[in-house]
Design an enzyme around this catalytic site. Structure first.
Site, short mmCIF file in Angstrom:
data_model
loop_
_atom_site.label_atom_id
_atom_site.label_comp_id
_atom_site.label_asym_id
_atom_site.label_seq_id
_atom_site.Cartn_x
_atom_site.Cartn_y
_atom_site.Cartn_z
N TYR A 123 -41.89 62.44 96.83
CA TYR A 123 -42.82 61.90 95.66
C TYR A 123 -42.45 62.24 94.34
O TYR A 123 -43.42 61.88 93.39
CB TYR A 123 -44.21 62.30 96.01
CG TYR A 123 -44.33 63.78 96.30
CD1 TYR A 123 -44.26 64.77 95.38
CD2 TYR A 123 -44.33 64.34 97.62
CE1 TYR A 123 -44.52 66.26 95.30
CE2 TYR A 123 -44.45 65.91 97.78
CZ TYR A 123 -44.40 66.50 96.82
OH TYR A 123 -44.35 67.99 96.88
N HIS A 146 -44.36 72.27 98.00
CA HIS A 146 -45.51 73.04 97.97
C HIS A 146 -45.82 74.07 98.97
O HIS A 146 -46.15 75.21 98.76
CB HIS A 146 -46.89 71.92 98.51
CG HIS A 146 -48.17 72.31 99.03
ND1 HIS A 146 -48.90 73.12 98.26
CD2 HIS A 146 -48.53 72.55 100.28
CE1 HIS A 146 -50.02 73.49 99.04
NE2 HIS A 146 -49.82 73.10 100.02
N ARG A 152 -44.03 73.67 89.57
CA ARG A 152 -43.57 73.99 90.64
C ARG A 152 -42.42 73.55 91.09
O ARG A 152 -42.38 72.52 91.62
CB ARG A 152 -44.75 73.44 91.84
CG ARG A 152 -44.52 74.11 93.27
CD ARG A 152 -45.58 73.38 94.29
NE ARG A 152 -44.77 72.21 94.79
CZ ARG A 152 -45.45 71.08 95.10
NH1 ARG A 152 -46.49 70.89 94.94
NH2 ARG A 152 -44.57 70.03 95.36
#
Lengths: 321, 361
Positions: free
Chosen positions: B268, B259, B255
């Site tokens: 992160y 998100h 990805r």
């Protein structure tokens, strides 16, 4: 023919399966075993293993798979062995079964009838006696039905299977084999969303459903009071007209259910009467229900479930108010 | 006594590598250059659509959006393998699948603008976006059971992410699919991140594909950034599924974006990791291949992008012209209108939904 509730439900399922090959049953032990209460007895032998399906032991997928079957054009009738185990599949009902119609603007309805035994009074193990109707009735899009006698059970189940909605069909364990009743052999429908007047009276109204209906009838008879007894039959959507009508007529209302008192169906019924018929009342609305705590182990059951005396005292209090 | 009762292995398949070289031994017979060109165009369109959606969200013209950047191959490769009649049960990131299944782009925008009406497609068998993770997989099993019951020959295909494989419904669905031998293909889009939690924190299993074995299904891994590999693996799985042998496909992808538009991945993960995957992203290798075959150049690219822009802008204009009907939220709850709900609807209409008249038309 004289039938108990188990026989009446079995008869309704059988006739609906004969009527349409889209009707399929699925659940734990419902095939050869006929279900732990024998409600589906003989149906697998009659309709085959692909229409009466013994599933692996997983409540979420029994309900989730049923949603998929309904989307695929079938009319699944999942059985959850006991209502206390259905919470594992709660997500499927609240997130999907109840929302698919609105999510797709009615282009993908989910017609399915979830059957499950509810309530106690028969000394079962923990989690086998719950009365969870209030949780499910809070979910818009889900219809919640609970018959209190064999005649209504057959007619409501047939009607449910003729509808295009996800319907939770709650079967009071205690009433399964409590009494027999004359049940017509042919198919018939009992309307969804309509309460039934069990008896006509002038002094007070008792609004109830499920396991409490036979108990209320017997208390009223024994006391010789003149009471309107209203059996809700469908909990959601509520038959508000029938509730208001009886409240206005007698001016004294007692609501009786086996589920816990707090935040129960009784609160909803009482609120609607208070909002719309307050000035027709001669006394405050009363509720009789189980205490607001989890259903105890069977040894303590008789100290928990509403009984004759509790209902009788409530009636006395209401009539003297 | 001691004996082996189970032995398993997971194949990993890649047909078109990141340098644009084709492994001819694995290339399906029906994959021609013109099909690869078609795949490239579809992936490019998906990317253009994705970029547009992201920009619209930033302008407040659509609500929260989950971007697909980096996952074009897993979606286009699989969608091109579907047969007419197959039924797709997506999660929420399969925008390119919807596009290739023929969902009109304006309806897609209507959904993103926050109206259920976008998913109201009469006669469509594919299911709409499903948000609660993994909960749609049991539906896929039920749909597949219904197809088998009706002897339609159709297959059901469902998508789930790497995070979704940790859900109970995922395991249950695989288990049911194995027991009932339904025509089903489950595609795990392993994009390495479930919001902020990396793949290694979802499961200690070496592969996600091997979870299939516990349910008696076949499990296979594929380079999810290889559109040709995806096409091959899904096509093979569809054939097996049509014979009631369900397959779990784990496609390894990444990805590249957030998100959803509400997420900030810099919190992160490192830029270095993202850069590494950018080099392996799905479009570069196909463009290399097509260029080497003299099938693509900058001017063709420019023309194509202009065409996309026009089509997307037209669809958006149509979606923005859509007039929602507030009273309709009451009308799709039951097959009938309960008296008590009608009363709530009437009160809301009579009061103009209690909205300020300056904002209420």
């Amino acid at each position: 023919m004289q039938m108990n509730m188990v026989a009446a439900i079995n008869n309704a399922l059988s006739q609906c399966m004969e009527e349409s090959d889209r009707v399929v049953l699925l659940g734990e032990d419902i095939g050869k075993d006929g279900g732990v209460f024998r409600v589906t007895d003989g149906l697998q032998a009659k309709f085959g293993e692909n229409r009466v399906i013994d599933t692996p032991l997983a409540e979420s997928s029994i309900l989730g798979m049923s949603i998929g079957m309904a989307l695929g054009g079938l009319r699944p009738v999942p059985e959850i062995q006991f209502a206390g185990f259905m919470f594992l599949g709660f997500s499927q009902l609240i997130n999907h079964a109840a929302r698919y119609r609105s999510r797709t603007r009615s282009t993908k309805p989910v017609p399915m009838v979830v059957r499950t035994p509810v309530s106690g009074g028969v000394r079962t193990l923990e989690h086998h006696s719950d009365s969870p109707e209030a949780y499910y009735s809070h979910i818009g899009g889900l219809v919640v039905v609970e018959p209190s006698n064999p005649y209504d059970a057959k007619g409501l189940l047939i009607k449910s299977l003729h509808m295009e909605d996800p319907i939770l069909f709650l079967e009071p364990t205690k009433i399964y084999r409590l009494f027999k009743q004359d049940v017509p052999d042919e198919m018939y429908e009992v309307p969804i969303g309509k309460a039934s007047k069990v008896s006509d009276g002038a002094q007070l109204s008792v609004i109830t459903y499920g396991t409490m209906v036979p108990l209320v009838k017997s208390v009223v008879q024994k006391k010789g009071v003149s009471a309107d007894i209203l059996d809700l039959r469908t909990i959601n959507p509520l038959d508000e007209s029938a509730i208001l009508e009886t409240a206005r007529k007698t001016g004294r209302v007692l609501i009786v259910h086996e589920a816990e008192l707090s935040f129960g169906v009784g609160a909803e019924v009482a609120a609607r009467i208070a909002e719309k018929a307050m000035y027709d009342l001669s006394a405050p609305i009363m509720r009789v229900a189980s205490p607001s705590l989890p259903y105890p182990f069977p040894g303590y059951e008789q100290y928990y479930v509403p009984n004759e005396l509790k209902i009788s005292q409530a009636i006395d209090k209401l009539l003297s108010a | 006594m001691l004996k082996k009762t189970f032995e398993g292995f997971v194949d990993y398949i890649q047909v078109l590598d990141e340098f644009g070289t084709v492994d001819k031994s694995l290339l399906p017979e029906d994959v021609t250059d013109s099909m690869i060109l078609e795949m490239y165009k579809s992936m490019s369109k998906a990317r253009a659509l994705d970029a547009k959606a992201l920009s619209l969200q930033r302008q407040g013209r659509i609500f929260t959006y989950p971007p697909l950047l980096g996952e074009e191959a897993s979606q286009v490769g699989s969608a091109m393998a579907f047969r007419r009649g197959d039924i797709i049960v997506p999660n929420y990131r399969q925008h390119a699948v919807f596009m290739l299944r023929g969902l009109p782009l304006d309806r897609w925008f209507v959904s993103l603008r926050g109206f259920e009406d976008g998913a109201a497609i009469n006669g469509a068998k594919d299911t709409p976006v499903s948000v609660p993770i993994g909960t749609h997989l049991p539906h896929a099993v039920g749909l597949a059971y219904a197809e088998k019951y009706k002897k339609s020959g159709n297959v059901v295909v469902s998508y789930i992410g790497d995070g979704g494989t940790s859900e109970g419904d995922f395991y249950e669905a695989l288990n049911f699919a194995g027991v009932f031998k339904v025509p089903l293909v489950i595609i795990i889009v392993n994009n390495q991140w479930a919001i902020s939690v990396p793949r290694r924190r979802q499961s200690a299993a070496q592969t996600l594909a091997q979870k299939a074995f516990a349910a008696g299904l076949k499990g296979v891994q594929v380079d999810g950034n290889d559109v040709v590999g995806m096409y091959k693996v899904v096509k093979d799985a569809l054939s097996a599924a049509a014979n009631n042998e369900p397959t779990v496909i784990e496609c390894i992808t990444y990805r590249l974006s957030m998100h959803t538009t509400a997420d900030d991945p810099t919190k992160y993960r490192t830029d270095g990791e993202v850069k590494e995957w950018e080099a392996k992203e799905p479009l570069i290798r196909v463009r290399r291949y097509l260029t080497s075959r003299n099938l693509w150049d900058d001017s063709k690219e420019k023309d194509m992008q202009e065409e996309f822009k026009k089509e997307i802008d037209e669809a958006l204009a149509k979606a923005e012209a859509f007039k929602p009907d507030p009273k309709s939220i009451f009308e799709h709850i039951y097959s009938f209108m309960p008296e008590v709900l009608k009363e709530e609807q009437d009160a809301a209409i009579a009061a103009g939904f209690w909205l300020d008249t300056s904002s209420h038309e």
